[in-house]
Design an enzyme around this catalytic site. Structure first.
Site, PDB file in Angstrom:
ATOM      1  N   ASN A  13      11.119   9.470   6.830  1.00 27.22           N
ATOM      2  CA  ASN A  13      10.542  10.311   5.783  1.00 27.22           C
ATOM      3  C   ASN A  13       9.908  11.519   6.460  1.00 27.22           C
ATOM      4  OD1 ASN A  13       9.069  11.450   3.724  1.00 27.22           O
ATOM      5  ND2 ASN A  13       7.638   9.743   3.497  1.00 27.22           N
ATOM      6  N   LYS A  22       8.555  14.028   5.137  1.00 27.55           N
ATOM      7  CA  LYS A  22       7.418  14.571   4.348  1.00 27.55           C
ATOM      8  C   LYS A  22       7.505  16.095   4.275  1.00 27.55           C
ATOM      9  CE  LYS A  22       4.670  10.624   5.708  1.00 27.55           C
ATOM     10  NZ  LYS A  22       3.357  10.019   5.725  1.00 27.55           N
ATOM     11  N   HIS A  48       6.206   6.527  -3.308  1.00 31.76           N
ATOM     12  CA  HIS A  48       5.476   6.614  -2.036  1.00 31.76           C
ATOM     13  C   HIS A  48       3.969   6.691  -2.340  1.00 31.76           C
ATOM     14  CE1 HIS A  48       3.999   8.091   1.789  1.00 31.76           C
ATOM     15  NE2 HIS A  48       5.133   7.665   2.323  1.00 31.76           N
ATOM     16  N   GLU A  51       1.664   8.360  -1.130  1.00 28.40           N
ATOM     17  CA  GLU A  51       1.104   9.719  -1.237  1.00 28.40           C
ATOM     18  C   GLU A  51       1.326  10.271  -2.642  1.00 28.40           C
ATOM     19  OE1 GLU A  51       3.050  11.347   2.207  1.00 28.40           O
ATOM     20  OE2 GLU A  51       1.786  10.076   3.471  1.00 28.40           O
ATOM     21  N   GLU A  89       4.730  -0.640   2.164  1.00 27.21           N
ATOM     22  CA  GLU A  89       3.965   0.271   3.013  1.00 27.21           C
ATOM     23  C   GLU A  89       2.479   0.126   2.700  1.00 27.21           C
ATOM     24  OE1 GLU A  89       6.504   3.770   4.456  1.00 27.21           O
ATOM     25  OE2 GLU A  89       5.777   4.311   2.482  1.00 27.21           O
ATOM     26  N   GLY A 104       0.298   6.725   8.452  1.00 26.59           N
ATOM     27  CA  GLY A 104      -0.211   7.914   9.134  1.00 26.59           C
ATOM     28  C   GLY A 104      -1.548   7.691   9.825  1.00 26.59           C
ATOM     29  N   SER A 127       2.985   3.560  10.277  1.00 27.05           N
ATOM     30  CA  SER A 127       2.799   3.774  11.717  1.00 27.05           C
ATOM     31  C   SER A 127       3.807   3.014  12.579  1.00 27.05           C
ATOM     32  CB  SER A 127       1.363   3.442  12.121  1.00 27.05           C
ATOM     33  OG  SER A 127       0.465   4.282  11.417  1.00 27.05           O
TER      34      SER A 127
HETATM   35  C1  PEP Z   1       5.565   7.007   5.464  1.00 22.01           C
HETATM   36  O1  PEP Z   1       5.268   8.150   5.203  1.00 22.01           O
HETATM   37  O2  PEP Z   1       6.307   6.399   4.686  1.00 22.01           O
HETATM   38  C2  PEP Z   1       5.027   6.412   6.681  1.00 22.01           C
HETATM   39  C3  PEP Z   1       5.214   5.145   6.866  1.00 22.01           C
HETATM   40  O3  PEP Z   1       4.352   7.245   7.547  1.00 22.01           O
HETATM   41  P1  PEP Z   1       3.886   6.891   9.068  1.00 22.01           P
HETATM   42  O4  PEP Z   1       5.067   6.245   9.762  1.00 22.01           O
HETATM   43  O5  PEP Z   1       3.547   8.223   9.669  1.00 22.01           O
HETATM   44  O6  PEP Z   1       2.740   5.972   8.967  1.00 22.01           O
END
Ligand code: PEP
Length: 257
Positions: free
Chosen positions: A9, A11, A95, A97, A167, A173, A213
């Site tokens: 992703n 972003k 997601h 976010e 997630e 992040g 992460s």
């Molecule tokens: C994501 O945005 O779906 C995500 C898992 O981000 P990160 O790997 O940076 O934690």
């Protein structure tokens, strides 16, 4: 056997030219991969260029979002039909976010899943609890509602186009990953929800990705878990070397539970 899926992703990162550079590096570094499904999700403005540059490689392209209508007076939005038109195989929906920053509800996310499936596209359907929800013991209730409401009205046949991504919001992040055991426990629970909401076959066949992460240093342990079928990667998917290493995770026998 569920084929592993490694998804990136991107972003809100990268210009068209930067996206083209990244996909070229990934296409070169992953050209021989056949045993993993690879998906990357650039920003809308880079989709067409990235699709063109990925042609002939094993990398499929998805969008990061979509609007649940085929067309109409929806200023600023992009429909599944238009994503299909530029060569996307599907979109990420739900997601955290988007849930947190844009107030998206389970019902709205459900509309998006339905719209993607109606356009014969795949939905990478994200769910996950916040730290507060986990620490206050509400994690399982939250996941239960997200699955029930987010996938409401789908038939078992339609679930063949759905990929679930677990997630935990506190791991996105932040550099904090769920431990292999925490992730596996949540995945096994989600697989149980799929069985309850649909049937045994859907539970068995639906890929469940872990996100939060994921890095070259932790992917092998996560991928060794029985119910973790792949990963959704944010930050590390922006670095070609890291994403290539994640796709080339080391395979070990799944842990027995
Ligand atoms: C994501 O945005 O779906 C995500 C898992 O981000 P990160 O790997 O940076 O934690």
């Amino acid at each position: 056997m569920r084929k592993p899926i490694i998804a990136g992703n991107w972003k809100l990162h990268k210009t068209v030219e930067e996206s083209r550079q990244l996909i070229k590096a990934l296409a070169e570094g992953l050209k021989d991969v056949t045993d993993v499904e690879i998906v990357v999700a650039p920003v809308f403005t880079s989709l067409e260029s990235v699709v063109a540059a990925a042609k002939g490689s094993p990398i499929a392209i998805a969008a990061q979002n979509c609007y649940p209508a085929p067309s109409g007076a929806f200023t600023g939005e992009v429909s599944p039909a238009l994503l299909k038109d530029v060569g996307c195989i599907g979109a990420i929906v739900g997601h955290s976010e988007r849930r947190q920053l844009f107030g998206e509800s389970n019902a709205f996310i459900n509309n998006k899943v339905q719209a993607l499936l109606a356009a014969d596209l795949r939905a990478i359907f994200c769910i996950g609890e916040t730290l507060d929800e986990r620490e206050s013991g509400r994690m399982y209730d939250i996941l239960t509602m997200q699955v029930k409401e987010g996938l409401a009205g789908l038939t078992p046949e339609q679930m063949a186009k759905v990929v679930v991504a677990y997630e935990p919001v506190w791991a996105i992040g932040t550099g904090k990953t769920a431990s292999n055991e925490e992730a596996e426990e949540a995945h096994a629970f989600i697989r149980g929800l799929l069985q309850g909401n649909f049937n045994e076959k859907v539970a068995e066949n639906t890929p469940i990705l872990y996100g939060g992460s994921v890095k070259p240093g932790n992917v092998d342990g996560l991928m060794a878990q029985e119910d973790i079928d792949g990963v959704l990667v944010g930050g590390a998917s922006l670095v070609a070397e890291d994403f290539i290493r994640i796709v080339r995770f080391e395979r070990t026998e799944p842990a027995q539970h």
